[in-house]
Design a protein around this motif. Structure first.
Motif, PDB file in Angstrom:
ATOM      1  N   PRO A 171       0.813  -1.225   0.000  1.00 35.72           N
ATOM      2  CA  PRO A 171       0.000   0.000   0.000  1.00 35.72           C
ATOM      3  C   PRO A 171       0.847   1.275   0.000  1.00 35.72           C
ATOM      4  O   PRO A 171       0.549   2.226  -0.722  1.00 35.72           O
TER       5      PRO A 171
ATOM      6  N   GLY B 279      -5.923   8.981  -1.274  1.00 31.53           N
ATOM      7  CA  GLY B 279      -7.077   8.259  -1.828  1.00 31.53           C
ATOM      8  C   GLY B 279      -6.782   6.774  -2.023  1.00 31.53           C
ATOM      9  O   GLY B 279      -7.612   5.911  -1.694  1.00 31.53           O
ATOM     10  N   ILE B 280      -5.586   6.448  -2.526  1.00 34.18           N
ATOM     11  CA  ILE B 280      -5.194   5.044  -2.726  1.00 34.18           C
ATOM     12  C   ILE B 280      -5.125   4.315  -1.389  1.00 34.18           C
ATOM     13  O   ILE B 280      -5.599   3.162  -1.253  1.00 34.18           O
TER      14      ILE B 280
ATOM     15  N   ILE C 192      -6.754   4.987   1.385  1.00 34.22           N
ATOM     16  CA  ILE C 192      -8.111   4.805   1.921  1.00 34.22           C
ATOM     17  C   ILE C 192      -8.780   3.598   1.272  1.00 34.22           C
ATOM     18  O   ILE C 192      -9.450   2.797   1.938  1.00 34.22           O
ATOM     19  N   ILE C 193      -8.581   3.434  -0.028  1.00 32.10           N
ATOM     20  CA  ILE C 193      -9.150   2.276  -0.740  1.00 32.10           C
ATOM     21  C   ILE C 193      -8.582   0.978  -0.168  1.00 32.10           C
ATOM     22  O   ILE C 193      -9.327   0.015   0.097  1.00 32.10           O
ATOM     23  N   TYR C 194      -7.261   0.929   0.046  1.00 33.58           N
ATOM     24  CA  TYR C 194      -6.624  -0.254   0.638  1.00 33.58           C
ATOM     25  C   TYR C 194      -7.176  -0.528   2.042  1.00 33.58           C
ATOM     26  O   TYR C 194      -7.448  -1.674   2.419  1.00 33.58           O
TER      27      TYR C 194
ATOM     28  N   ILE D   6     -10.073   0.311   3.396  1.00 37.77           N
ATOM     29  CA  ILE D   6     -11.462  -0.172   3.357  1.00 37.77           C
ATOM     30  C   ILE D   6     -11.503  -1.650   2.973  1.00 37.77           C
ATOM     31  O   ILE D   6     -12.243  -2.445   3.559  1.00 37.77           O
ATOM     32  N   LYS D   7     -10.673  -2.037   1.997  1.00 35.34           N
ATOM     33  CA  LYS D   7     -10.630  -3.434   1.558  1.00 35.34           C
ATOM     34  C   LYS D   7     -10.147  -4.370   2.671  1.00 35.34           C
ATOM     35  O   LYS D   7     -10.595  -5.514   2.773  1.00 35.34           O
ATOM     36  N   GLN D   8      -9.235  -3.892   3.507  1.00 39.42           N
ATOM     37  CA  GLN D   8      -8.651  -4.755   4.537  1.00 39.42           C
ATOM     38  C   GLN D   8      -9.349  -4.640   5.888  1.00 39.42           C
ATOM     39  O   GLN D   8      -8.968  -5.327   6.844  1.00 39.42           O
TER      40      GLN D   8
ATOM     41  N   SER E 261       0.858   3.759  -3.273  1.00 37.49           N
ATOM     42  CA  SER E 261       0.355   5.127  -3.045  1.00 37.49           C
ATOM     43  C   SER E 261       1.454   6.162  -3.298  1.00 37.49           C
ATOM     44  O   SER E 261       1.192   7.252  -3.804  1.00 37.49           O
TER      45      SER E 261
END
Length: 554
Positions: free
Chosen positions: A173, A224-225, A227-229, A231-233, A177
């Motif tokens: 991550p 932003g990248i 935050i996406i990681y 949420i997925k984890q 990012s």
């Protein structure tokens, strides 16, 4: 538990730690290298759009001055907390206290938000004063500092999220990012500069200010990248938290004090290279002017040669050490928390040997290809080429300091690490004027090298005396790496010497073609040699042996 079983478990743990170091370093190295390359390549069109060589040097000087001050504020605003969070979360994870680590992370986020706002405000409104104190009174720096201040609102929060993932030994991550952040930043830099210089025919000062504002644009994309990681984890992280031992009583625990006690050493040590550069920024023009009476523009142009032009390029290879440092801290912290002395020593050895395996050939390789490399970025300038060669060697000491300070922080030797840094900085201050007097533009780099060498020697001695680190194996392997790298260096320099007998250094296209040939030949020679003598598989592990056999290298 019998001795054989215990030995087996310890061996497995050490093997896993080494594998984590290699994997984590690979991710962080890839992220750092690609980001640094992007951050250097944009300079080629960027410099061309400023027109004359002198204007380009002045723009580089202004960019470098602003960024040095910004980098110091950035380290203060992040307050070393990402590194501290990474270290402490690895500690709590090692004893199955995931929930405690999460509470620490939440407190860190609050602190980051507050410090980000405060430092951004100080930098924006205090820009005129900062220009006087830290930049020799150059008021052109003011709009640059104000443009950079916006990034301080985002980057501290982004940094602590990276530290959280690193504490879980997840480097992907952070690396991805970091790369996306740099891509967005470079796109904005090029678009803004082209519009101001080519369309509007505007001032180079405005172009530099917009180029630095790009740090804010990049930070938005990088966060932003992450935050996406995150949420997925989230489901996995919640499951780990629910399975915690919960034996640590956090009711009276002051996470604020814990975070700051660990963060303060990171602030000072992460500021190390920047403080050396700011000292150069403050003293170079004055000291150089006592040796050679030169105009302000000439002094700024000379300052740009070592502080921006060559520094921009050598930081590509110095970033290798940063990648290793980020990976090593949580691994060492976890081993130290388990009281596993053998794993600690193996981690120290693996980190240093992996560092030298990559750093020495990178630095010597950059020395060898300095001429076409400098021409690619900045056009032909013999003094600039010589400074790049010299700076390539100094880069080894800068990177070594980064790795050693990270190792000591991972082993909770914060106070001594700071003490040794301050000793080295004191040596730098004492050596600065004599070095400038005798070696002129090379002087600040030489003084930096001397200071960093003193600090590194003291840190090595501590690892030997306090942790019983056996340096002999590392010295033997490093000497072998050095011999192979020197052989590669000689071959590439010979190619360079022959090449420039047939092409003009003013021919940028042919210089780039020669650069490609030299890089390929150098990489092939070094790769073949480290596989042939099997030094790579001794350091990296059995996977390299598989590669060697596939390539039919006996």
């Amino acid at each position: 538990m019998d001795n054989d079983t215990q030995t087996s478990i310890t061996s497995e743990s050490n093997s896993q730690s080494k594998a984590s170091l290699i994997k984590g370093s690979a991710w962080m190295t890839a992220g750092s290298i690609f980001s640094r390359i992007l951050g250097a390549i944009y300079v080629i069109p960027w410099n061309n759009w400023f027109g004359s060589l002198l204007t380009a040097k002045l723009a580089n000087s202004l960019f470098g001055k602003g960024y040095n001050i910004y980098s110091l504020f950035l380290i203060i605003s992040t307050a070393g907390i990402p590194g501290a969070i990474s270290k402490q979360i690895a500690h709590y994870n090692a004893i199955n206290e995931y929930a405690t680590g999460n509470k620490l992370f939440k407190q860190g986020l609050k602190i980051m938000a507050i410090t980000g706002v405060i430092t951004a405000a100080v930098m924006y409104f205090g820009a005129p004063v900062l220009a006087v104190i830290l930049s020799g009174g150059d008021q052109n720096v003011v709009p640059v500092l104000r443009a950079l201040s916006w990034a301080l609102l985002i980057i501290p929060i982004m940094s602590i999220v990276r530290g959280y993932f690193q504490g879980y030994e997840q480097m992907a991550p952070s690396a991805i990012s970091q790369f996306i952040e740099q891509v967005a930043r470079v796109i904005y830099i090029l678009a803004a500069t082209y519009f101001i210089m080519k369309v509007q025919k505007g001032s180079y000062i405005n172009a530099v200010a917009q180029s630095t504002f790009a740090a804010f644009i990049g930070a938005i994309f990088g966060l932003g990248i992450l935050i996406i990681y995150f949420i997925k984890q989230l489901p996995r992280l919640r499951k780990l938290s629910q399975g915690s031992n919960n034996e640590v009583d956090t009711s009276g625990q002051n996470f604020f004090v814990e975070i700051w006690s660990q963060a303060l050493p990171f602030i000072i040590l992460d500021s190390g290279i920047i403080l050396f550069q700011i000292f150069d920024q403050q003293t170079f023009n004055f000291m150089m002017n006592t040796v050679q009476h030169l105009s302000t523009d000439t002094l700024n142009a000379l300052y740009a040669l070592f502080s921006f032009n060559t520094n921009k390029i050598i930081m590509i290879i110095v970033s290798l050490s940063t990648a290793l440092a980020v990976t090593a801290v949580p691994l060492l912290s976890a081993a130290y928390s388990r009281h596993d002395a053998k794993d600690v020593n193996e981690q120290i050895g693996s980190t240093l040997q992996l560092f030298f395996l990559v750093m020495i050939p990178s630095a010597l390789g950059m020395y060898a290809v300095a001429k076409p490399l400098y021409i690619l970025f900045y056009r032909y300038d013999q003094l600039g080429i010589y400074i790049l060669q010299f700076n390539s060697i100094i880069a080894i000491l800068l990177a070594l300091f980064t790795v050693l300070s990270a190792i000591l922080q991972g082993l909770y030797q914060n106070g001594l690490a700071i003490k040794y840094f301050l000793v080295g900085f004191g040596v730098k201050i004492i050596a600065q004027y004599p070095c400038i007097y005798f070696f002129h533009t090379f002087g600040p780099l030489l003084a930096t090298g001397i200071g960093m060498l003193v600090t590194s020697i003291l840190m090595f001695r501590l690892l030997q005396t306090k942790f019983g680190f056996d340096i002999n194996q590392t010295i033997r392997r490093t000497f072998g790496i050095l011999l192979l790298s020197v052989f590669m260096l000689v071959v590439v320099i010979l190619i360079d010497w022959i090449g420039y007998h047939f092409i003009s250094p003013d021919n940028r296209i042919l210089s780039v073609a020669l650069l490609v040939v030299e890089v390929i030949v150098g990489a092939l020679i070094y790769s073949y040699l480290i596989l042939k003598v099997r030094i790579a598989e001794k350091i990296v592990g059995p996977k390299i042996a598989t590669l060697r056999r596939k390539l039919h290298i006996k």
